[in-house]
Design a protein around this motif. Sequence first.
Motif: not given
Lengths: 113, 116
Positions: A24-34, A93-96
């Motif tokens: 489970s995650y909290k904020t909007s995401i671009n993608n999720l990886q395992w 998370l998008a950053s920089g």
Amino acid sequence: SQQGEEDPQALSIQEGENATMNCSYKTSINNLQWYRQNSGRGLVHLILIRSNEREKHSGRLRVTLDTSKKSSSLLITASRAADTASYFCATALASGGSYIPTFGRGTSLIVHP
Amino acid sequence: KAGVTQTPRYLIKTRGQQVTLSCSPISGHRSVSWYQQTPGQGLQFLFEYFSETQRNKGNFPGRFSGRQFSNSRSEMNVSTLELGDSALYLCASSSGLAGGQGNEQFFGPGTRLTVL
């Protein structure tokens, strides 16, 4: 706090059974990886699922993503002793100008032969 | 392609010392990220370098620093070591391209640092 949280923390099954782990995650995401990590070693990328995808397969792995519930699941079918490892989900998370994966604490999977 | 390599694999230091860890990314990869992994805090992002510039930084004190060279190899330095710095330090490389497979990271085996 961690962006992604895996559940359960630990899972013990017999060879041949299926293993399901949730994230489970909290904020909007671009993608999720395992990712998978064998004891004390580096992580190995398993699968990436984009936010506009709902399900993805790779061999014995099946990943689902429900962005409305902010959750993902990893299913390992017909598990083997070699699948014993810790499994982590990572949300991007998008950053920089790039996307930084933020990891959960992982699910420790033990598959008994 | 050769994988991500990290040196040294194991390191024992005492409090107050400094340490430098090295990471060689996969050939062609321009992004190198560093993570600290401990039983208590899990995997925490330290920083990311892309084309010799720090592109992102995690929430770690200034004692943790890094750099990247023109060949994309990266080093991280921890000064004035504390007991709590004992951890597995992981380096990961990627193409560094935004979106899609550019997000996939390839991890090295890690450097196990023990601070006594």
